[in-house]
Design a protein around this motif. Structure first.
Motif, short mmCIF file in Angstrom:
data_model
loop_
_atom_site.label_atom_id
_atom_site.label_comp_id
_atom_site.label_asym_id
_atom_site.label_seq_id
_atom_site.Cartn_x
_atom_site.Cartn_y
_atom_site.Cartn_z
N VAL A 32 -5.98 -16.60 -10.92
CA VAL A 32 -5.58 -16.35 -9.53
C VAL A 32 -5.72 -14.85 -9.33
O VAL A 32 -4.85 -14.09 -9.69
N ALA A 33 -6.87 -14.46 -8.79
CA ALA A 33 -7.16 -13.03 -8.68
C ALA A 33 -6.42 -12.38 -7.52
O ALA A 33 -6.05 -11.22 -7.58
N GLY A 34 -6.23 -13.13 -6.47
CA GLY A 34 -5.56 -12.54 -5.31
C GLY A 34 -4.89 -13.63 -4.50
O GLY A 34 -5.39 -14.75 -4.41
N ILE A 35 -3.75 -13.28 -3.93
CA ILE A 35 -3.07 -14.25 -3.08
C ILE A 35 -2.38 -13.49 -1.95
O ILE A 35 -1.78 -12.44 -2.17
N GLY A 36 -2.50 -14.01 -0.74
CA GLY A 36 -1.86 -13.38 0.41
C GLY A 36 -1.19 -14.46 1.22
O GLY A 36 -1.73 -15.54 1.41
N CYS A 37 0.02 -14.18 1.65
CA CYS A 37 0.77 -15.18 2.39
C CYS A 37 1.45 -14.45 3.54
O CYS A 37 2.21 -13.52 3.31
N VAL A 38 1.13 -14.85 4.76
CA VAL A 38 1.74 -14.16 5.91
C VAL A 38 2.24 -15.19 6.90
O VAL A 38 1.89 -16.37 6.83
N PHE A 80 -6.08 -12.90 4.36
CA PHE A 80 -7.26 -12.62 3.55
C PHE A 80 -7.45 -11.14 3.28
O PHE A 80 -7.93 -10.76 2.21
N ALA A 81 -7.04 -10.31 4.23
CA ALA A 81 -7.13 -8.87 3.97
C ALA A 81 -6.32 -8.54 2.71
O ALA A 81 -6.76 -7.79 1.84
N VAL A 82 -5.13 -9.14 2.62
CA VAL A 82 -4.27 -8.92 1.45
C VAL A 82 -4.91 -9.51 0.18
O VAL A 82 -4.98 -8.85 -0.86
N ALA A 83 -5.37 -10.75 0.27
CA ALA A 83 -5.91 -11.42 -0.91
C ALA A 83 -7.17 -10.75 -1.44
O ALA A 83 -7.33 -10.57 -2.65
N TYR A 84 -8.06 -10.37 -0.51
CA TYR A 84 -9.30 -9.70 -0.95
C TYR A 84 -8.97 -8.40 -1.67
O TYR A 84 -9.53 -8.08 -2.72
#
Lengths: 412, 253
Positions: free
Chosen positions: A248-254, A280-284
């Motif tokens: 899990v390289a990146g995860i963003g939850c808003v 996605f801005a956060v996850a990327y």
């Protein structure tokens, strides 16, 4: 198996995946669907189930149908034979499966837990009473200024869609092309609901639900199903290891702005997807990748235009180029960036809490090269190494934004 | 097919208690045990009379039965129950003089029409102007700190996160159409087809509404930006309750 204490958790990996097919299983209870997916994930990971030390169960509507509003996590998971560890019940509209996954990732990343079980399970099919499933799902939207005033999800989507069609020049044919693609992918997925292809003509001429959306352009939500994954730290994964486990390289939850007149792009209706852009801005950023690196995408296509919008929201193309991006074939199963390789919500069906977990299951299967005749091939014919998952759920408030939007980047 | 059996009878003088005890505690149950007999009830003649000088009714007691079937089937079954090897027990405390008749309903059961109850949708969301008080308004809130205006009202400001910085703010029931769609299906209690839409109020907030004053088949003619005005009216019917809320209609309609 001995587990040394004090290990530093650097990466979170997905080591096991399992599904119960999505469809209409009137004779199967919630826990029967769940246990099938749980044990499939355990067997897939080839682990001793004693290793599981935390679990997250996503389920929204069991309370509505059975009266069992609470105690669901220990009951459902307990009936699969597992207990003794903390179990958390998660709700969040269509995003609940992703939220549960998000929580599991945090748990493992914290170092306090090593092996997290995530289960998304839903029963929404009631023979002879389609209206009741809609009533249940309505509780995922704010009732006081929504349902009680006559708002329906499909009408909301329709209004958003029309504004986007005006803004970006989309046509109903674009939506039909997405449905055709999703259904064709679902035909290759034994766990999917849809088993019949439809032509663009048939899709355009089908019954109108809310103009311009015809029935096949809207996902089937009165569906039952379950999906489960096992998430653990990289060190433990290496010792279980029988292959590559995606990280899990990146995860963003808003969440969406509850209410505001200053929402950047005030577009009433649930198709705003502003939140997905932010997630996605956060996850990327966390994953250290950009949209140009993504080789496989799963999105929350509760209606076909939602997938179309996700192309620009995820940065796969520029805003306004969604239609030409679609028509270039880039998002087809053998295109440059396949979207919804297992059929997505449109093709798989949408047993609401299970969908978010099923998106992870599909991504992992593809990244392992285990997807059979729907295997996505990236450059050099290898399986995809960067997979993006977009999910969204629940109406966030009177401004119509989504309650929660989740973005997940998996890397292998 | 429902048949009513009306049995009028009297007790034998001096054996009234015995008769009533048998009738209420045994006989009704005996009748209900006969297939087809669905309901049974006893009545006693009231001493009050409509016309005081009229002759006294010859029977003091009435038993009313509901039977699922024709009158002839009813009497066939009743006859079978009161004859044969093990006939139904008829108390000797009941006088032999009786009136036994079957009646076929010729109307359904009619009741006094109940006035519809009404209740407002939600609480504190709108004020219906009424004749003297002016046009109806929506009750929103405005932030004293950042001037954000929202609907529905909140106490703490969602724009600047001001603690208790929102004050109540009346929003004019006027605005412009943002989008609309005709719905063939809706939540229970909404008469279909109907038009769902969003209106941007002149005061700023975008509000969900149903749209009235337009035939759903004419809805495609509604233009984005069209001027709409609000009215407070019944928008939904749940059981015997009418729910009152807002609706917007084109100024021109």
């Amino acid at each position: 198996m001995e587990i040394p204490s004090g290990s530093v958790v650097t990466d979170v990996t997905v080591v096991g995946v399992g599904m119960h097919p999505f469809g209409q299983f009137h004779d199967k209870s919630l826990w029967m669907l769940a246990r099938k997916s749980i044990w499939a994930a355990i067997h897939d990971a080839e682990i001793d189930p004693h290793l599981i030390d935390v679990a997250y169960l996503a389920n929204n509507y069991s309370g509505f149908f059975t009266g069992q509003h609470d105690a669901l996590a220990p009951i459902v998971i307990g009936r699969a034979g597992l207990s003794g560890f903390p179990m958390i019940h998660v709700k969040g509209g269509g995003a609940s499966g992703s939220i549960a996954f998000h929580e599991a990732v945090i748990a493992v990343k914290s170092g306090l837990y090593r092996m997290a079980l995530v289960v998304g399970v839903e029963k929404l099919y009631v023979p002879g009473d389609p209206a009741i499933s809609i009533t249940a799902i309505n509780s995922s939207g704010e009732l006081t200024v929504g349902t009680e005033l006559g708002l329906t999800y499909m009408a909301d989507f329709s209004m958003s869609t029309k504004r986007l069609m005006d803004r970006y020049g989309w046509s109903a044919t674009d939506f039909a092309l997405i449905v055709e693609k999703s259904r064709a992918n679902a035909m290759l997925n034994p766990h999917a609901l849809v088993h019949q292809p439809l032509s663009v003509e048939e899709i355009l001429n089908a019954r109108v639900v809310a103009f311009p959306l015809t029935r096949p352009m809207c996902c089937a939500a009165a569906v039952d199903g379950a999906a489960a994954v096992l998430v653990c730290d990289a060190e433990l994964a290496a010792r279980i290891g029988h292959g590559d486990h995606p990280q899990v390289a990146g995860i963003g939850c808003v969440s969406g702005q509850y209410i505001s007149n200053r929402v950047e792009d005030p577009r009433p209706g649930m198709l705003a997807l502003n939140e997905s852009g932010r997630a996605f801005a956060v996850a990327y950023e966390r994953a250290g990748v950009g949209p140009e690196d993504v080789e496989l995408v799963q999105v929350h296509d509760s209606v076909a235009p939602e997938e179309l919008l996700s192309y620009s929201v995820l940065g796969l193309c520029a805003p306004g180029d969604e239609s030409s991006f679609l028509r270039s074939g880039a998002t087809r199963i053998h295109g440059r960036v396949p979207v919804n390789s297992d059929g997505g919500l449109l093709g798989r069906g949408h047993p609401i809490s299970a969908s978010g977990v099923a998106q992870v299951v599909e991504s992992v299967i593809q990244m392992r090269g285990q997807a059979g005749n729907r295997q996505v091939r990236a450059k050099d014919s290898r399986p995809p190494r960067v997979a993006a998952i977009q999910n969204a759920g629940a109406q966030g408030g009177p401004s119509g934004g989504t309650g929660v939007s989740a973005a997940i980047i998996l890397k292998s | 097919m429902r048949t009513i059996l009306l049995v009028e009878s009297n007790s034998v003088p001096g054996r009234d208690d015995e008769y009533n005890d048998w009738y209420s505690n045994q006989h009704l149950a005996d009748l209900l045990a006969i297939p087809g007999f669905e309901a049974a009830q006893r009545f006693e003649l009231s001493p009050d009379k409509r016309f005081p000088d009229s002759p006294d009714h010859p029977y003091r007691y009435v038993a009313l039965y509901e039977f699922d079937g024709t009158a002839s089937l009813l009497f066939e079954r009743l006859g079978a129950a009161t004859s044969g090897a093990n006939p139904m027990y008829i108390s000797p405390a009941m006088d032999e003089q009786r009136s036994v008749n079957a009646f076929i309903p010729i109307t359904g059961k009619r009741t006094r029409p109940q006035p519809l109850r009404t209740r407002p949708m939600g609480e504190g969301l709108f004020e219906d102007g009424g004749a003297d008080a002016g046009p109806p308004v929506l009750l929103g809130s405005k932030c004293v700190q950042c001037q954000e205006v929202i609907f529905p009202a909140l106490i703490d400001c969602p724009a600047c996160l001001g603690f208790e910085t929102m004050t109540s703010h009346r929003l004019e029931g006027r605005g412009r159409l943002v989008s609309c769609v005709v719905s063939e299906r809706g939540p229970s209690g909404f008469a279909v087809p109907y038009i769902q839409g969003y209106v941007r109020l002149v005061d700023g907030p975008v509000v969900f509404t149903t749209i009235g004053g337009v035939n759903p088949s004419d809805a495609p003619a509604l233009e984005v930006g069209e001027e709409l005005v609000m009215s407070i009216e019944a928008i939904r019917r749940l059981g015997d309750t009418e729910i009152v809320g807002w609706k917007f209609r084109p100024v021109a309609s």
